[in-house]
Every structure is written in C-alpha cells, then in structure tokens.
Design an enzyme around this catalytic site. Structure first.
Site, PDB file in Angstrom:
ATOM      1  N   HIS A 414      -3.428  -2.571  -7.099  1.00  0.00           N
ATOM      2  CA  HIS A 414      -4.466  -2.526  -6.086  1.00  0.00           C
ATOM      3  C   HIS A 414      -5.531  -3.603  -6.279  1.00  0.00           C
ATOM      4  O   HIS A 414      -6.354  -3.843  -5.390  1.00  0.00           O
ATOM      5  CB  HIS A 414      -5.124  -1.134  -6.085  1.00  0.00           C
ATOM      6  CG  HIS A 414      -5.615  -0.708  -4.729  1.00  0.00           C
ATOM      7  ND1 HIS A 414      -5.778  -1.586  -3.695  1.00  0.00           N
ATOM      8  CD2 HIS A 414      -5.999   0.499  -4.254  1.00  0.00           C
ATOM      9  CE1 HIS A 414      -6.225  -0.946  -2.625  1.00  0.00           C
ATOM     10  NE2 HIS A 414      -6.371   0.328  -2.938  1.00  0.00           N
ATOM     11  N   ARG A 415      -5.539  -4.261  -7.430  1.00  0.00           N
ATOM     12  CA  ARG A 415      -6.468  -5.367  -7.632  1.00  0.00           C
ATOM     13  C   ARG A 415      -6.099  -6.561  -6.767  1.00  0.00           C
ATOM     14  O   ARG A 415      -6.951  -7.380  -6.408  1.00  0.00           O
ATOM     15  CB  ARG A 415      -6.483  -5.806  -9.102  1.00  0.00           C
ATOM     16  CG  ARG A 415      -6.988  -4.768 -10.079  1.00  0.00           C
ATOM     17  CD  ARG A 415      -6.809  -5.264 -11.512  1.00  0.00           C
ATOM     18  NE  ARG A 415      -5.413  -5.538 -11.831  1.00  0.00           N
ATOM     19  CZ  ARG A 415      -4.984  -6.053 -12.984  1.00  0.00           C
ATOM     20  NH1 ARG A 415      -5.877  -6.365 -13.923  1.00  0.00           N
ATOM     21  NH2 ARG A 415      -3.710  -6.269 -13.205  1.00  0.00           N
TER      22      ARG A 415
END
Length: 443
Positions: A414-415
């Site tokens: 998700h980064r």
C-alpha cells in the site's frame, strides 16, 4: 599428485549450502562437469559439477554438513591412481553415523551426527535463524539500559520495536508510549532501522511437559522462506483485493489448443495464460513492477518483465523466474514454464533462475480453496493468487447461465499502490482472461 576440488561460486549472495547427497565414492573415476555432490542452499537445491577429472582419493565432507564456497570437497588424482579398499569406498559413500558414546543418530536426522564437525551445527544454525529478529534487541540491550515502564516495554514488543533504539522524551530520558509509537512510524516510513524479521520471538514454553515431542531442524529452503516472509510481512503494509474472472471461454481455448502445446513440450495451463496476461497488464500499470526505496524515498520502476511463478515442491515453495514474459507468446511461455517447474521439482534450479522477478503469480487451484491472501514477495510490490475455478449461476442476457468462475486475489504494497489502482489492475486482468482469443498463441 592429488588435486583439491573446492566448492565453486554458487551464485550471487550464495556463500554456503547444506550437503544433502554425495554422488561419488572414493576410488571412482570422474570426468569434468560430472555432478559429484548435491547441495541445498537457501535459494535452491543444486548439483555441483567437478572441474577436474581423475580418480577420487578422498572425500573431505559428509552428508548433513554445511559447506562454504572455497571449502575442499574432494581430493582427485588427475593421473589416475589405485582404488582403495572396498570397505573405505563403501564407508565414504554412506552418510556419517554418530559415535556410540555420543548422541544416537536417527535416520530422519543425519545432521545430529555431525555435532563434532568444525562447521556450525544444524541446531546452532537453526537457532541463529530463529533468533535473527531478536539479535538486534540483544545487541542493543548490551550497549544501553533504557528507562521504560513495563507497560511501555510490552507495547514495544507488541509493535515490533527495539526498545533500546528508542529515544526517550520523558523526564530523565524516560521512554513514553508516544516515543514507541513515533519510532514505529519512523520504521514504517523507512527512516529508522527495523528488526530484520519483525517482532522479536518470545520464549517458547516447555512443550515436553504435556507429552512427547520431537525437534526437527528446518531445511535450508524452509529457513530462508521463514526469514523472507517474516521480513516481508513486518515491513510491507499488505492489502488484498479479490475478484473473479469468467473463464468459460478460456477453458474452450485450452481444450482446443492443449494438444498442440503438449506436442511442443509444454502444457497449456491457466497459470501460463495468466502469465502472459499479467505481462501485458504490467505495461499498462508499470507501478506494479516497481520496488520501493524508502531510504532514498524513491520508486524503482523496472524496464524489464521477468515474472516469478510459485512451484510447490517436496522441500517447500520455490519461485523460478520466467524472463521477458512480455516478449513471448503463450506457446513459448507454456513450454518454458513447464521446464522451469520440472527443474524446481527435481532440484535442478540454479540460484540465478530464481532472481530478478518484478511480479509473482501463485496458483493453488489444483489443491482447492475459494480465495486466499498471498504475501508479497519482497522487494516486489504485488503478487497475484489464483484459487480453484468453480461453476456458478451468472446472470447474462436476461437469464442465469452456468459459468466457470476463477477466484483471483491480488496482494499489494500500500506504500506504492492505492486501492483504486489495485482494483483497476485486477479488473483488467480478469477482463483479459475472459477474452482469451485476443491473446496470441503464437507469433
């Protein structure tokens, strides 16, 4: 004069391996490039070929022993030489046995018999691997005693923070809960040193109190898998997106062209087709082939398309990498994938064949299940999981029809990837699988 044959370079970042089989005996005549030992490294099981030819005079290693690059394996008389006694030859070919006065060796645990070898014992190596995440904590504690309440120390353990690395902002440098949370945030952002394998391992209870137990040392591949996945889980904020693809037409294509692919030496599997679909998807969504460098706050987007495919073997999960998948048609992919899977199951993969991937596919459909959450294969940022296809009533053209639906599970970092982009990527893959006749079989 005898020539020493030493363990050659095994590949990038591979410095040692566990000896699982000796393929020659004292007195045997060997030729160059003949496999003489079988090693299991943290990346693969490989056969080591000899660089010399002649008669084996002495074997310097034993089954179950950990050997390092440059270590002497055999002494070979390149001029020939006489064969030693049959008794010595037979003894050299067999795995070592523990001395009678020491610990008895079990057939399933030949490693225990190597307790007096100068190399690290398997138990010590396993303990070192299991304690890898706790090592930074122990080292830091030896350097610095920190003031912190028991509740704060417990919080640090729960979130996987080395308490001795936290700077305290309370009175006299006392560490507060806010300090621990701030340090954990810095780790997530890549601005602080994180433990190598996540949360430090807690001491285990004495399981022998409740009944008989048996300790089995982890094999090299299992140790590497455990460390790698623990690191990935601890450092990557995972999210998994699920979807389904109608593969009714795809099954028609497989039935139509399957025999043709088999004649070429491959197998037209859903995985092979998905490989080409993903290769095309990565061109449209290049961030899914990236890696994140938080230390420099950069994304590394690869300009090549090497895709890994998880293969279930009797020694654990191996991930051979198919090179330049975007430049190959389904026929070529099917043949190469079959070859790689066969090499993985027969311990023929080289370390190089398991490196350089930008994305991974794992298919559990042959076993079962309706969905799962695969762990991202770090330093990649996404992995596609496929489960077993099943017939389901789908409303089409004003009526319910039986369609073969394939469950898809996309885990991502998700980064790097937002949820909306993950949903678009997975829908793109599903839609393309639903129109397989648009994909070239050849050409």
């Amino acid at each position: 004069m005898a020539t020493e044959f030493k363990l050659p370079e095994l590949g990038e970042n591979v410095t040692s391996g566990e000896l699982v089989k000796i393929l020659v005996a004292v007195g045997d005549t060997i030729r160059k490039d003949q496999a003489v030992v079988e090693l299991e490294t943290e990346k693969a099981a490989i056969e080591v070929p000899s660089s010399v030819a002649g008669t084996v005079q002495k074997i310097h290693v034993k089954v179950g022993q950990k050997v390092k690059v440059g270590q002497v394996l055999l002494s070979v008389d390149e001029a020939g030489g006489e064969k030693p006694a049959t008794k010595e030859k037979a003894a050299a070919a067999l795995p070592p046995k523990a001395p009678a006065k020491e610990k008895k060796a079990k057939p399933a645990k030949p490693k225990v018999a190597e307790a007096k070898e100068p190399e690290p014992e398997p138990e010590e190596e396993a303990a070192a691997a299991a304690a890898a995440s706790a090592a930074p904590v122990a080292a830091a504690a030896a350097r610095r005693i920190v003031p912190a309440a028991p509740s704060v120390r417990r919080l640090a353990r729960e979130v996987g923070v080395d308490i001795s690395a936290v700077d305290g902002t309370g009175p006299r440098g006392r560490i507060t809960p806010e300090d621990v949370k701030a340090h954990a945030k810095e780790i997530i952002l890549g601005r602080a040193a994180a433990p190598a394998a996540g949360v430090a391992a807690e001491p285990l209870p004495d399981f022998g109190r409740w009944g008989p137990i048996e300790r089995q040392p982890m094999r090299s591949i299992r140790r590497a898998t455990a460390r790698h996945l623990a690191h990935a889980w601890a450092t990557i904020p995972h999210v998994t997106q699920h979807d389904q693809a109608d593969i009714t037409r795809l099954e028609e294509l497989r039935a139509q062209h399957g025999k043709r692919v088999e004649e070429a030496g491959g197998k037209l599997t859903v995985t092979a087709i998905a490989l080409q679909v993903v290769a095309a998807a990565l061109k449209t969504f290049p961030q899914f082939a990236a890696s994140v460098d938080m230390a420099r706050e950069e994304l590394i987007v690869k300009q090549y398309c090497h895709i890994g495919v998880a293969v279930d073997t009797d020694r654990g999960l191996l991930v051979p990498v198919l090179r330049d998948a975007d430049k190959k048609n389904i026929l070529e992919i099917s043949v190469e994938l079959s070859q790689l899977a066969e090499k993985a199951r027969h311990r023929k993969l080289t370390p190089e064949e398991m490196q350089g991937g930008v994305f991974t596919i794992t298919n559990l459909g042959g076993i079962g299940g309706t969905s799962f959450t695969p762990i991202v294969n770090s330093p990649e940022v996404a992995i596609l999981g496929m489960s077993r296809g099943a017939r389901a009533p789908i409303f089409l053209d004003g009526m319910f029809q039986p369609r073969l639906m394939l469950p898809l599970s996309l885990s991502y970092d998700h980064r790097v990837i937002d949820g909306a982009d993950a949903a678009r990527f997975l829908r793109w893959v599903a839609t393309t699988l639903e129109q397989p006749f648009l994909l070239p079989l050849e050409g």
